[in-house]
Write an enzyme that holds these catalytic residues in place. Structure first.
Site, short mmCIF file in Angstrom:
data_model
loop_
_atom_site.label_atom_id
_atom_site.label_comp_id
_atom_site.label_asym_id
_atom_site.label_seq_id
_atom_site.Cartn_x
_atom_site.Cartn_y
_atom_site.Cartn_z
N GLY A 127 -4.32 24.20 9.67
CA GLY A 127 -3.21 23.27 9.51
C GLY A 127 -2.60 23.47 8.14
N GLY A 163 1.23 22.43 6.90
CA GLY A 163 1.69 21.06 7.02
C GLY A 163 1.75 20.30 5.72
N ILE A 182 -0.18 18.01 4.46
CA ILE A 182 -1.44 18.00 3.71
C ILE A 182 -1.87 19.44 3.41
CG2 ILE A 182 -3.91 17.48 3.83
CD1 ILE A 182 -3.19 15.03 5.52
N ARG A 229 1.12 9.87 10.66
CA ARG A 229 1.52 8.52 11.07
C ARG A 229 2.94 8.23 10.63
NH1 ARG A 229 -1.64 3.48 9.52
NH2 ARG A 229 -2.32 4.53 7.61
N THR A 283 -8.28 15.35 10.03
CA THR A 283 -7.38 14.92 11.10
C THR A 283 -7.74 13.53 11.62
OG1 THR A 283 -7.20 17.23 11.75
CG2 THR A 283 -6.39 15.58 13.31
N ASP A 326 -10.50 7.30 0.64
CA ASP A 326 -10.82 5.89 0.46
C ASP A 326 -11.55 5.66 -0.87
OD1 ASP A 326 -9.78 5.28 3.04
OD2 ASP A 326 -11.67 5.94 3.93
N HIS A 364 -13.06 5.34 8.58
CA HIS A 364 -11.83 5.72 7.88
C HIS A 364 -10.60 5.10 8.57
CE1 HIS A 364 -9.19 7.99 5.30
NE2 HIS A 364 -8.67 8.68 6.30
#
Length: 339
Positions: free
Chosen positions: A34, A37, A39, A107, A144, A176, A203
């Site tokens: 990935g 993208g 991230i 999101r 992910t 977090d 998470h």
């Protein structure tokens, strides 16, 4: 985040051989799946600067050559390779010591991490089908979302392939921890680079449980401070999603968190004793099979699950409340693979 990864099943064949070795702790290969993208690109930038990495392997369904060319111009020792599309996935992960998976869709405002499930679950399943066959000894760090479900998906895929080792699959919850440490240092005026706050659970939402009572160096919180800070940490991802107003989710802070966790795995591969929180198969909390707690890492992944330690009644209440939510998330992931 990256575009959805198409199924790799069509390109896998009986001739795909099982590679049961990693490169080495002295010349480690790290694969980012990935990599093109939101991230993946900043994650690649940070990993290219990590002196522990000898080979940075970049995979995505589109745009990987451009990202790799860009990163290869940085004057660090990590060799960069580009792999595009399902037919090149096996080469991307073969011989990898650490595999980081940020692939998926981000999101948008109004969405929960669970809303991402249908698309991202398939991406993680397909990627892990190849990893389980080609790089079963790799340490796999899953970014992910929804992590509470995608990690159980990965586990089920590895079990089906006959190559599951519970020490080697991680859900990355480092963001977090990073957020908790930033927010606590802002509130208390501590040195953010030296502030440590363990975060346990999962998470997403109420499963994110910052153990503020275990903050190091020791600081004191009033109960109103705890009751205000805890939900802010739990909802911090939504704070970013809303602030970006449809332009994405947490990418830069998540990339930093992913790079930090990958570096911890690399240091552990070299034999250094490293403690990090991560979401793994665990018996640390009664009644649930996956839970994030501080872990002692070593050359084979999880060496010791350190558990939640001594918690306050308020924190214990949060832990208890997280169990049914986590079990729902876990069952959803298992069902996705088992049908």
């Amino acid at each position: 985040m990256a575009l959805p990864v198409k199924s790799a099943g069509s390109v896998m064949s009986a001739s795909l051989r099982l590679v049961a070795v990693r490169n080495s702790s002295s010349k480690p290969k790290v694969a980012v799946l990935g990599a093109s993208g939101g991230i993946g690109q900043p994650l690649g930038l940070l990993l290219k600067q990590d002196p522990l990495i000898a080979h940075l392997s970049l995979y995505d369904v589109v745009n990987t050559p451009g990202v790799a060319a860009d990163l290869s111009h940085i004057d660090s020792n990590a060799k960069v390779s580009a792999h595009t599309g399902p037919a090149e996935l096996a080469a991307a992960v073969e011989g990898a010591d650490v595999i980081v998976i940020p692939a998926g869709v981000p999101r948008k405002p109004g969405m929960t991490r669970d809303d991402l499930f249908n698309t991202n679950a398939g991406i993680v399943r397909d990627l892990c089908q190849t990893i389980a066959k080609v790089a079963p000894k790799a340490l796999v760090a899953i970014i992910t979302n929804p992590v509470n479900s995608t990690v159980p998906i990965a586990v089920e895929v590895f079990k089906k392939a006959g190559s599951y080792d519970k020490r080697r699959i991680f859900g990355v919850t480092t963001l977090d921890v990073v957020r908790s440490q930033a927010f606590v240092s802002d509130l208390k005026g501590t040195d953010a680079s030296k502030t440590v706050v363990p975060v346990v659970g999962g998470h997403a939402g109420i499963t994110i449980i910052p153990l503020l009572s275990q903050t190091s160096p020791k600081v004191s919180f009033t109960q109103p401070e705890i009751e205000k800070l805890t939900p802010r940490i739990q909802d911090a991802g939504t704070e970013v999603v809303n602030a970006k107003a449809g332009a994405g989710s947490a990418t830069l802070s998540m990339a930093l968190a992913g790079a930090r966790f990958a570096n911890s795995l690399l240091r552990a591969l070299k034999g250094e004793k490293v403690v990090q929180c991560a979401y793994v198969e665990s018996e640390a909390v009664k009644g649930v099979n996956f839970f994030s707690t501080p872990l002692e890492l070593g050359p084979n992944g999880v060496e010791k699950i350190l558990g939640v330690g001594k918690v306050t009644p308020f924190e214990q209440k949060l832990i208890d409340a997280s169990v049914p939510e986590l079990n729902k998330n876990i069952a959803k992931g298992v069902k996705f693979v088992s049908g």
